[in-house]
Design an enzyme around this catalytic site. Sequence first.
Site, PDB file in Angstrom:
ATOM      1  CD  GLU A  14      -5.214   3.596  -5.932  1.00  0.00           C
ATOM      2  OE1 GLU A  14      -4.035   3.315  -5.657  1.00  0.00           O
ATOM      3  OE2 GLU A  14      -5.695   3.483  -7.073  1.00  0.00           O
TER       4      GLU A  14
ATOM      5  CE1 TYR B  10      -2.949   6.116  -4.384  1.00  0.00           C
ATOM      6  CE2 TYR B  10      -2.205   5.867  -2.115  1.00  0.00           C
ATOM      7  CZ  TYR B  10      -2.582   5.306  -3.325  1.00  0.00           C
ATOM      8  OH  TYR B  10      -2.596   3.935  -3.465  1.00  0.00           O
TER       9      TYR B  10
END
Lengths: 399, 292
Positions: A207, A118
């Site tokens: 992201e 992530y």
Amino acid sequence: MKVHEYQAKALLAAYDVPVESGVVIFSPGEIEAALDRLGPQPRYAVKAQIHAGGRGLGHFADGFEGGGVRLVSDRKEAARLAGRMLGNRLITKQNEPHGAPVTAIWIAEVIEPQAQIYVSILIDRAAQRPVLLASRDGGGEIEDLAERSPEKIFREHIHPTFGLEEFQIRKLAFRLGLGEDVQREDFAATLRGMWRILWEKDASLVEINPLALTAAGRLVAIDGKINFEDNGLFRHEDIRALRDVQQEDPKEVWASQFGLTYLALDGTAACLTNGAGLAMATMDMLNAFGVRPANFLDLGDNSPVEAIREAFKILLSDSQVECLLINIFGGAMKGTMVAEGVLGALEGRKLEKPLVVRMEGASAEEGRRMLREAIPQALFAEDLRSLGELVRRATGKKL
Amino acid sequence: MAILVDENTRIMVAGITGKAATFHSRHCLEYGAKIVAGLRPGKGGQKFDGAVPIYDTAREAVDEQSANAALIFVPPAGAADSILEAIDAKIPLVVCITEGIPSTDMLRVRERLRESATTLIGPNSPGIISPGKTKLGIMPSYIHRPGSVGVVSRSGTLTFETVWQLTRRGIGQSTCVGIGGDGIHGLNHRDVIQLFNEDPETEGIIMVGEIGGEEEEEAADYVRRHVKKPVAAFIAGASAPPGRRMGHAGAIVSGKKSGAAYKIAALEAAGIAVAKNPGLIAETYAERAGVR
């Protein structure tokens, strides 16, 4: 402003971030040529492009089963699914009950990640600086991970004018266990690109979840999300062009054309208010009296009469509405302008629904007088509490 | 006494020739504010309303008129630059009204502020007023009354609402500060509450917060540790649905912690009286402070 996954991936790729291979289609006629461009794949990912999350677990409005993200091994099946999703509406946990129209499909190679990383860059309000978040435990919801095991999320604050430093990238790479040189190079390219997008394009969030570690030991972004700050859009024509108004509520789009902030809610009392704080407080006041607001609306303090007129038209166009209310506390916003706008929206027609008015600030008395004369059933509240009480009575709610 | 501004504050208005700036500058002057200079590059040498000298640079306004506060109305694209110019001219207090400044611009301003002695209020702020003394902002004058309650708020119109409730109960204000609704901004709730706490003539404090961010909790922590004066508060947005931004950059419920219920609990745990609804802000303060 939100953009689609395919748009985010194109932008990431343009900033040298390694991104999975994929193609986008907007009509059934484009499917075969797009699949030719993608080339033969052992498996295909077929993903409906809408702004809401939770697509994989969503369902389509016409009953088509299996969700908005499908993995298949057959090219023909990929083409069939894409055709079936196009033009449908996809309903997810985040946009129920109405869902959103599917006007684009992303078809991509399927990468089997050896690890899911992530990584995101956003602005940390508490520190008043941008922050880079990274974790080896990617793939799921970052909020859940932050709740469950916050120690697994690494943070690096970025000095806005010096930018992301190489040592910061290295530090994170080693913490994430990216030991190979080639992985660190991929990682560095990814982070540099993400930072540049945030800084140069006024993004509020960049992201990648997950950034996949492939069997070949490389890193590839297999999902991407970018949000842009509305305040920065004025200087990025290329980003403004990415807006897909079909994904937005038509009333919200209408309002935005006049510089207004409008959010559709599901209640019965329509609110014409100025200032975000007072707009929220008005909603809170209604709730205290058992009435649900039909919308959030911030007129701002500098809106011209035309914008006020359009705002009131938007409220009038909502058939769920049982009662309208005006709550204006003007600094620059004159009561007379509000009254002019409201009467302009009515265009001489009679207002069929109850109206409750609370008006203070500049030219409030004159504004109230104009409304009283033109709308005989209008009720006038002297403060916020009596506004709530009058709306409660007008909508027939019991305390 | 008041905090940050009083009748001796010498104000430079940046962007003074704009429509909104003209309107509000006149109201500030009417209120008694000492607007000593205007800033409008290219119009140096002219006068605003035939009285206030206009300068091309902030430096000149400071050198020639001893301006010690800047009130900024410059449109979003140039507003951060205008704040930077005021910092460079060593103006101790900058109040930025402008709404819609990109965060990346404000992040650069924040870095400059760290290395300067300038205090910033805003942006996206209604300004600051010390009733009966001076006004640097866009608030309607008539709703205020000189007194001893300090008000700090993220929102413009909700500050007006709070102040009006106080005035109608006969409770006056020492200073009212709108810290602004943007995510990246100058003074925060905690900073202003500390100033009120240290001001001998402020006897009580009202904080008007909203959903999103953590500033109200930080302020509550400060109150718990340092403040003996009565403190009341309201948190706007209890009825806001999660995931939808309520106008202000910060006003979004993105998790349990940024919701109203969590904030209210944190405030109450710090001994702050929290109004149950926005109609009860002054009443809640009056009860806590033991005034009428």
